[in-house]
Design a protein around this motif. Structure first.
Motif, mmCIF file in Angstrom:
data_model
loop_
_atom_site.group_PDB
_atom_site.id
_atom_site.type_symbol
_atom_site.label_atom_id
_atom_site.label_comp_id
_atom_site.label_asym_id
_atom_site.label_seq_id
_atom_site.Cartn_x
_atom_site.Cartn_y
_atom_site.Cartn_z
ATOM 1 N N GLU A 50 0.842 -1.211 0.000
ATOM 2 C CA GLU A 50 0.000 0.000 0.000
ATOM 3 C C GLU A 50 0.873 1.255 0.000
ATOM 4 O O GLU A 50 0.575 2.225 -0.697
ATOM 5 N N LEU A 51 1.963 1.234 0.792
ATOM 6 C CA LEU A 51 2.859 2.403 0.834
ATOM 7 C C LEU A 51 3.462 2.664 -0.547
ATOM 8 O O LEU A 51 3.446 3.792 -1.054
ATOM 9 N N LYS A 52 3.997 1.608 -1.146
ATOM 10 C CA LYS A 52 4.629 1.771 -2.458
ATOM 11 C C LYS A 52 3.592 2.172 -3.509
ATOM 12 O O LYS A 52 3.847 3.044 -4.353
ATOM 13 N N ASN A 53 2.412 1.559 -3.469
ATOM 14 C CA ASN A 53 1.361 1.927 -4.429
ATOM 15 C C ASN A 53 0.928 3.382 -4.251
ATOM 16 O O ASN A 53 0.675 4.079 -5.233
ATOM 17 N N ASN A 54 0.838 3.840 -3.002
ATOM 18 C CA ASN A 54 0.465 5.239 -2.769
ATOM 19 C C ASN A 54 1.534 6.184 -3.312
ATOM 20 O O ASN A 54 1.215 7.236 -3.875
ATOM 21 N N LEU A 55 2.801 5.803 -3.132
ATOM 22 C CA LEU A 55 3.888 6.624 -3.670
ATOM 23 C C LEU A 55 3.812 6.681 -5.195
ATOM 24 O O LEU A 55 3.935 7.751 -5.802
ATOM 25 N N LYS A 56 3.588 5.526 -5.820
ATOM 26 C CA LYS A 56 3.505 5.487 -7.284
ATOM 27 C C LYS A 56 2.303 6.293 -7.778
ATOM 28 O O LYS A 56 2.400 7.016 -8.775
ATOM 29 N N ALA A 57 1.171 6.161 -7.079
ATOM 30 C CA ALA A 57 -0.027 6.900 -7.495
ATOM 31 C C ALA A 57 0.200 8.409 -7.357
ATOM 32 O O ALA A 57 -0.266 9.195 -8.192
ATOM 33 N N PHE A 58 0.918 8.807 -6.318
ATOM 34 C CA PHE A 58 1.206 10.235 -6.112
ATOM 35 C C PHE A 58 2.102 10.755 -7.236
ATOM 36 O O PHE A 58 1.887 11.835 -7.787
ATOM 37 N N TRP A 59 3.104 9.978 -7.602
ATOM 38 C CA TRP A 59 3.989 10.350 -8.717
ATOM 39 C C TRP A 59 3.194 10.457 -10.021
ATOM 40 O O TRP A 59 3.309 11.427 -10.769
ATOM 41 N N TRP A 60 2.358 9.444 -10.284
ATOM 42 C CA TRP A 60 1.556 9.417 -11.522
ATOM 43 C C TRP A 60 0.610 10.624 -11.568
ATOM 44 O O TRP A 60 0.428 11.250 -12.607
ATOM 45 N N GLN A 61 0.031 10.930 -10.408
ATOM 46 C CA GLN A 61 -0.875 12.081 -10.320
ATOM 47 C C GLN A 61 -0.137 13.374 -10.659
ATOM 48 O O GLN A 61 -0.590 14.165 -11.478
ATOM 49 N N ARG A 62 1.033 13.583 -10.039
ATOM 50 C CA ARG A 62 1.766 14.831 -10.228
ATOM 51 C C ARG A 62 2.412 14.925 -11.612
ATOM 52 O O ARG A 62 2.406 15.973 -12.243
ATOM 53 N N VAL A 63 3.019 13.827 -12.070
ATOM 54 C CA VAL A 63 3.825 13.884 -13.292
ATOM 55 C C VAL A 63 2.973 13.647 -14.543
ATOM 56 O O VAL A 63 3.247 14.225 -15.590
ATOM 57 N N VAL A 64 1.930 12.832 -14.435
ATOM 58 C CA VAL A 64 1.148 12.489 -15.632
ATOM 59 C C VAL A 64 -0.229 13.155 -15.618
ATOM 60 O O VAL A 64 -0.548 13.970 -16.469
ATOM 61 N N ARG A 65 -1.055 12.829 -14.635
ATOM 62 C CA ARG A 65 -2.472 13.214 -14.715
ATOM 63 C C ARG A 65 -2.703 14.708 -14.572
ATOM 64 O O ARG A 65 -3.617 15.259 -15.159
ATOM 65 N N GLU A 66 -1.881 15.373 -13.760
ATOM 66 C CA GLU A 66 -2.099 16.801 -13.562
ATOM 67 C C GLU A 66 -1.452 17.644 -14.653
ATOM 68 O O GLU A 66 -1.546 18.871 -14.623
ATOM 69 N N ARG A 67 -0.779 17.012 -15.605
ATOM 70 C CA ARG A 67 -0.103 17.760 -16.661
ATOM 71 C C ARG A 67 -0.654 17.353 -18.015
ATOM 72 O O ARG A 67 -0.698 16.175 -18.359
ATOM 73 N N ALA A 68 -1.050 18.358 -18.812
ATOM 74 C CA ALA A 68 -1.520 18.072 -20.165
ATOM 75 C C ALA A 68 -0.350 17.728 -21.079
ATOM 76 O O ALA A 68 -0.551 17.174 -22.164
ATOM 77 N N ASP A 69 0.887 18.022 -20.648
ATOM 78 C CA ASP A 69 2.035 17.846 -21.544
ATOM 79 C C ASP A 69 2.866 16.607 -21.226
ATOM 80 O O ASP A 69 3.988 16.478 -21.708
ATOM 81 N N VAL A 70 2.322 15.680 -20.420
ATOM 82 C CA VAL A 70 3.024 14.416 -20.186
ATOM 83 C C VAL A 70 2.050 13.262 -20.395
ATOM 84 O O VAL A 70 0.933 13.273 -19.879
ATOM 85 N N GLU A 71 2.469 12.273 -21.185
ATOM 86 C CA GLU A 71 1.668 11.081 -21.463
ATOM 87 C C GLU A 71 2.250 9.900 -20.680
ATOM 88 O O GLU A 71 3.459 9.703 -20.666
ATOM 89 N N GLY A 72 1.383 9.113 -20.068
ATOM 90 C CA GLY A 72 1.837 7.927 -19.330
ATOM 91 C C GLY A 72 1.679 6.674 -20.160
ATOM 92 O O GLY A 72 0.672 6.495 -20.843
ATOM 93 N N GLN B 380 -8.845 16.294 -10.147
ATOM 94 C CA GLN B 380 -9.747 15.242 -9.676
ATOM 95 C C GLN B 380 -10.031 14.166 -10.715
ATOM 96 O O GLN B 380 -10.343 13.031 -10.361
ATOM 97 N N PHE B 381 -9.988 14.548 -11.987
ATOM 98 C CA PHE B 381 -10.331 13.597 -13.045
ATOM 99 C C PHE B 381 -9.248 13.614 -14.114
ATOM 100 O O PHE B 381 -8.544 14.600 -14.273
ATOM 101 N N ASN B 382 -9.154 12.507 -14.855
ATOM 102 C CA ASN B 382 -8.287 12.521 -16.015
ATOM 103 C C ASN B 382 -9.054 13.202 -17.143
ATOM 104 O O ASN B 382 -10.032 12.660 -17.654
ATOM 105 N N VAL B 383 -8.626 14.417 -17.516
ATOM 106 C CA VAL B 383 -9.344 15.179 -18.531
ATOM 107 C C VAL B 383 -8.426 15.478 -19.713
ATOM 108 O O VAL B 383 -7.202 15.330 -19.621
ATOM 109 N N PHE B 384 -9.030 15.894 -20.806
ATOM 110 C CA PHE B 384 -8.296 16.149 -22.035
ATOM 111 C C PHE B 384 -8.799 17.461 -22.609
ATOM 112 O O PHE B 384 -9.990 17.757 -22.556
ATOM 113 N N TYR B 385 -7.893 18.255 -23.153
ATOM 114 C CA TYR B 385 -8.259 19.538 -23.740
ATOM 115 C C TYR B 385 -7.992 19.482 -25.229
ATOM 116 O O TYR B 385 -6.925 19.020 -25.651
ATOM 117 N N ASP B 386 -8.937 19.938 -26.033
ATOM 118 C CA ASP B 386 -8.740 19.897 -27.481
ATOM 119 C C ASP B 386 -9.435 21.096 -28.118
ATOM 120 O O ASP B 386 -10.640 21.275 -27.977
#
Lengths: 449, 449
Positions: A50-72, B380-386
């Motif tokens: 759970e600790l490692k998964n939470n760390l990975k999810a936090f990284w994915w959230q910050r680096v991928v999901r919260e940025r329109a300019d990074v694709e996972g 909060q969500f995985n969103v896309f802008y186009d």
């Protein structure tokens, strides 16, 4: 309660204490323990996962999901073997090794300042009868295909970034991204380390979270600095203070030949300052090599200027197991309380802690309403129920597990509709309405921004 | 709008159409494509990764986090090799193979009803000059250790469940669980399939989500039935109707010798009904074998009756890639609209869809407030802008990507504070206040219970 005041706090000084806690509580322990383990391989138990998964999810959230300019993405561990010729791993990813003619062991040529296993009290390995150094490739190999004779050699990926370069063109086109943009992935990598050591810090199977950011040559300094700041902030959000976290720029003679700039993020482990993340300006080395080895043009055209160029790459590369280990080391402490008792506590940041809250009925007679509370929380949070032993002992177990909140249901609760919430670090207790528990937890387990 | 009415709907009938969509949109494509690919290995692009991650998270939520009686773990891919001797894989995990003396190819002895590659129009492989069947082990092997000569052979795990049995005692004790309880994990496994085929359905590197539930021998039928129902419901929550989902009990002669009962969950792919999950009563085979091979007693004592026994195991084993493929196949359709246009739409359930909503400004002039809306949703969500192309074409792109909601910001929006939400499947449009968008989405992307 005066008895719950801390009179002395000792941070982690000996790794053995953490290794022992991790095994006892099922955080991390040797793979295949019942068979005596296998050197360099570790399993994560329920809390560690759970600790490692939470760390990975936090990284994915910050680096991928919260940025329109990074694709996972998520690539295969086994790639076409030409990948590792292009990357230089087949030719160069090796350590110089020496053999001892007496004790028949093999050592890294630059690590011979250890006692000789044959005569540990008498001499250092360097004084053994050593062969000249020979090169030993660190990639794990396998064979894939129907016929054992004709089967092709393939490699378990030595880093997660090379398949990103393989897929650069496909991702850019299918995701309709323009330079600058990044591609990220989290996954396993393998290296046949000669001497796995320091618990999970140097192991043979490990997990990386890597991001390759592709930019125009004129913008490489800008993006390097952008990512350096982003990534440092990430580690600050994990609770690492300036006393245990630093960046270290590589000297010119440390840099790989293709690398223009490199900064390590280091954590102060009990075994010294060690890298948990690297931020590297890799230039156009990787895309150029894969272009040349595959015969596929990986350059891009600027839509405005019509300039054709190969993008530069800024890489951020987190060791997931290393950062998990830093989280555990940083949060571990032994405390002496005013009443003379002591406790081991893992002060993990609530947003990555494995279990968010424990529901503890004061008596087994209160099991039914306590289970109702547990079940109302379970769909939203990772919670734990425990009715075994006295309440003090149950608090201690949760302290050791790193659970930030204990919710005690007592004999007053059915009447006043309230429960006692006890915070792990301060041990402060607060009585709140049962229907406020969800909001109380939600507010306190949010990741810092 | 009459033009958006569907006049004809064609579900997926040819896998090529799905394979082509997956490559074009970056769902799934061959690993190392620029090097010509590597047979049996696939990479997941941005949309495919989010879809697969959502599926894994949903499984973890249902099987691990929402249950107090299941612990989740994460073990190394490489275990001590004795693990695979105990499991029977070293001795028995093989296919009978025949070689053709003419065309020099190798085939599964039970799969010779294919055209001979040397003379495809003339004869079946069965008519070639075949050798007697020989056994071919399907595990991928590697070597781990410092010295290449003395290095030990190790195996890439052929299934994720064996390390669970290795860790049974450690988990039971450290998590303080009592029988009945389960241990689950998600992770990669490897099999050197002779003939990888049907897109990602039969590949050499794949992901499993497995749960081993340990119970008293008297309760095995009860727990088998419990898990059969639970798992069937899980697949129903993925939107699989009774026309494409069925269970199939193994006949007595299909069962492994240690297996008392087995049910496959099957999906109706274009290439036939195929297993996406297996539910197996494995008896005490695994724990007994690991006890015997490791010399560690893995039996338990009933606290009340003092009976000592080896628990029985009910296993649920999901093929993550197969279920992802079933989700894609099930959601794919080509529709003809009343205005004569057509569209390809992926009607993925909203709770697993990769992108939850696309923010589409009607004009690039509306970029600023549209980006503000995008950013308010992104955390909060995985969103896309186009903002590229006419609105109809942008809707079509999102239909193909499986995005359940498109949010159009138009020239009225700054004045009335409203946006138009368009639902993917019905294409129905609805104008709602901007500050209601979060709630609107949250309500509609929740997983069914």
């Amino acid at each position: 309660m005066a008895s719950e005041q801390v009179t002395e706090r000792r941070p982690l000084s000996r790794m053995e204490d953490l290794v022992s806690l991790c095994a006892r509580r099922g955080y991390i322990f040797p793979s295949s323990e019942i068979y005596g383990g296998i050197n360099g391989f570790w399993d994560y138990g329920p809390l560690g996962t759970e600790l490692k998964n939470n760390l990975k999810a936090f990284w994915w959230q910050r680096v991928v999901r919260e940025r329109a300019d990074v694709e996972g993405i998520d690539t295969a561990i086994i790639a076409h073997p030409r990948t590792w010729e292009a990357s230089g791993h087949v030719e160069h990813f090796s350590d110089p090794m020496v053999d001892c003619r007496k004790c028949k062991r093999r050592f890294r040529a630059d690590h011979t300042d250890v006692p000789c296993p044959e005569a540990p009290a008498k001499r250092q390995v360097a004084e053994c009868e050593l062969t000249d150094p020979r090169s030993f490739n660190l990639m794990l190999t396998t064979r894939v295909g129907a016929s054992e004779d004709a089967a092709s050699v393939a490699y378990l990926r030595a880093e997660t970034c090379q398949p990103i370069f393989n897929d650069f063109k496909r991702i850019r086109e299918s995701a309709r991204q323009k330079i600058p943009f990044g591609i990220a992935q989290i996954g396993k990598a393998f290296r046949n380390e000669i001497n796995p050591r320091n618990f999970t810090f140097r192991s043979r199977e490990f997990e990386q979270a890597e991001m390759e950011f592709f930019c125009h040559p004129s913008e490489r300094e800008h993006w390097f600095e952008h990512w350096r700041q982003q990534r440092l902030h990430f580690h600050e959000c994990l609770g690492f203070g300036t006393d245990v976290l630093r960046t270290r720029a590589h000297d010119a003679d440390e840099l790989a030949h293709y690398c223009k700039n490199a900064v390590d993020v280091e954590y102060a482990f009990p075994f010294g300052w060690q890298e948990i993340e690297g931020i590297h300006d890799r230039g156009d080395w990787d895309l150029s090599r894969h272009s040349s080895f595959s015969g596929k043009d990986l350059s891009v055209t600027d839509e405005t200027t019509k300039e054709r160029y190969t993008p530069m790459v800024i890489e951020t590369s987190v060791g997931v197991d290393r950062t998990t280990l830093a989280l555990l080391a940083n949060s571990y402490s032994e405390e002496v309380l005013a009443n003379g008792e002591s406790r081991v506590v893992l002060g993990l940041p609530a947003h990555v802690a494995p279990v968010k809250a424990a529901v503890l009925p004061l008596s087994k007679k209160l099991a039914e309403p306590s289970h109702a509370l547990e079940n109302s929380l379970r769909r939203q949070f990772n919670v734990f129920y425990d009715d075994a032993g006295n309440i003090g002992r149950r608090y201690r177990r949760q302290d050791e597990a790193g659970t930030p909140f204990c919710i005690t249901y007592d004999f007053e609760s059915p009447d006043d509709g309230r429960v006692t919430v006890r915070e792990r670090d301060s041990m402060a207790q607060e009585r709140i309405p049962i229907d406020a528990v969800v909001g109380y937890l939600r507010e306190r387990i949010e990741a810092p921004i």
